[in-house]
Design a protein around this motif. Sequence first.
Motif, PDB file in Angstrom:
ATOM      1  N   TRP A 142      45.861  38.852  28.858  1.00 46.52           N
ATOM      2  CA  TRP A 142      46.496  38.945  30.172  1.00 46.52           C
ATOM      3  C   TRP A 142      47.170  37.625  30.486  1.00 46.52           C
ATOM      4  O   TRP A 142      46.719  36.559  30.049  1.00 46.52           O
ATOM      5  CB  TRP A 142      45.454  39.260  31.253  1.00 46.52           C
ATOM      6  N   HIS A 178      43.573  41.056  35.618  1.00 49.27           N
ATOM      7  CA  HIS A 178      44.083  42.344  35.140  1.00 49.27           C
ATOM      8  C   HIS A 178      45.443  42.634  35.777  1.00 49.27           C
ATOM      9  O   HIS A 178      46.380  43.058  35.099  1.00 49.27           O
ATOM     10  CB  HIS A 178      43.107  43.480  35.462  1.00 49.27           C
ATOM     11  N   ASN A 179      45.538  42.408  37.088  1.00 45.11           N
ATOM     12  CA  ASN A 179      46.769  42.673  37.815  1.00 45.11           C
ATOM     13  C   ASN A 179      47.675  41.441  37.807  1.00 45.11           C
ATOM     14  O   ASN A 179      47.208  40.302  37.682  1.00 45.11           O
ATOM     15  CB  ASN A 179      46.449  43.070  39.255  1.00 45.11           C
TER      16      ASN A 179
END
Length: 466
Positions: A142, A178-179
């Motif tokens: 990520w 994650h975002n």
Amino acid sequence: MEIHLPCLPMMKILSYLDAYSLLQVAKVNKDWNELASSDVLWRKLCQKRWLYCDMDTLQLQGKETWKQFFIDRIWQERAKFRAKAKDFTYKEIPLMCGLFGYACYISGCGLTRKGQDKSVVCMVNSKNTISTWDIHKSVITWKSPEQPASITLLTTLPEMHIAVTVDIQSTIKLWDCHNSEALATNNLKSPCKSLKAVITKDDPIVLVSDTLGNIYIFRIPDLYLISTVNVLPYGFDGIYCSPQKKWVLLSKKHPHILPKVFYMSSFLRTSEFSAPVSTVLKLSLYERVFWTPRREDRITLMSRSGFPQVKMFETYDIKLEEFGNKRIVKGKLIASFELQCHKENPQRFGVSDKDVIVCSTESSLLLFSMKGLRLKTFQYCPEMIVKLSVDPLHVIVICNTGSMDVYAWEERSLLLRKCYRLHIERPLPLYGFIYKAACDDVSIIQLITDELSLSSLTSYALNICS
């Protein structure tokens, strides 16, 4: 003829047994197995061994019963003890973005019996981004968008897979890694000095200090500001929390500023406490601080004083006392000793849960009782010790050659035994090490950094299956 005792007397008898005896009792019959597997008994064993044990701990570790939690943790500890250098795999990731600022573990999963270990590191680089690296897979998993200002501080909460950053404009951001966007944002009015994320009995929180000597307490995950307190007239150097976050020591390395130990709940429960409750430790020019593992109320400080200079080690017990509606904190000096710097000049130290002080000079590793009795010396000359890490199970020594020695605390004595030595596979003029060998109270991280940019980040990952 079988004798059947009522459940309560049986539970009372079983409460005196250790884990091995409980496992043997469980083999007698179905009824005894049910009693010997009781969460009440196994939680007590967990609390005795690891100090902290509540339902949040159980849920965060992904376990259903305290028996399962105990057995898995013991397996992880023994996997560390029996590991050999050949059990580790060497991983390296190029840092394409130049400057390598910070790296912290963000995964909450340690060794598993099926070999499905997960070790993930969160990193900051020079393009004002943070990213995560899966050590076992050697891949970036990520990456955040580029931020408008340089990131100056990073901390993580592996149990919740959360990272917190502060940039040069004093903007605090919370990430789930994650975002693409931050989950929450807040701002300080003054430049940030230090940053720490912890889980307390009340809530998971972020502690932030600024250059004016203020401490800010933010709630996770929304970064709601719980309280702000002016602790010192100047910005302080670090935030040192006790193992279960009951206490937090705040101070600045200054001859006229003494360390203060605060009762954490007085920061969080503003309706219950009109002002934070604290005590001052009569010790100036401290250099290092270490809370005793698996104990909540004992702290050791290393300081320097006098001419010729001496290094002082002082151990305090911290206690909360109640007088009617008033609560006060007291710090009692229980042991101390000193070392002459011209003979031995300790640079770093740590403490075992048996009150053994381990400290490192440039050329040796020294073990003392908390009253100054020398227990053991490990010589390192001609190598130079540049880093020391101490946890409830291990002591890790990193040398200027890039070698890492891993020692284990003996269960039935006060001493250390050497387990194995790890080496980098090729010489790196500037290098960073990350070493992880199973999940403990805190994931073990070692970083050797330089003021210049690093060319790569290297790691050793432990691979052991049952």
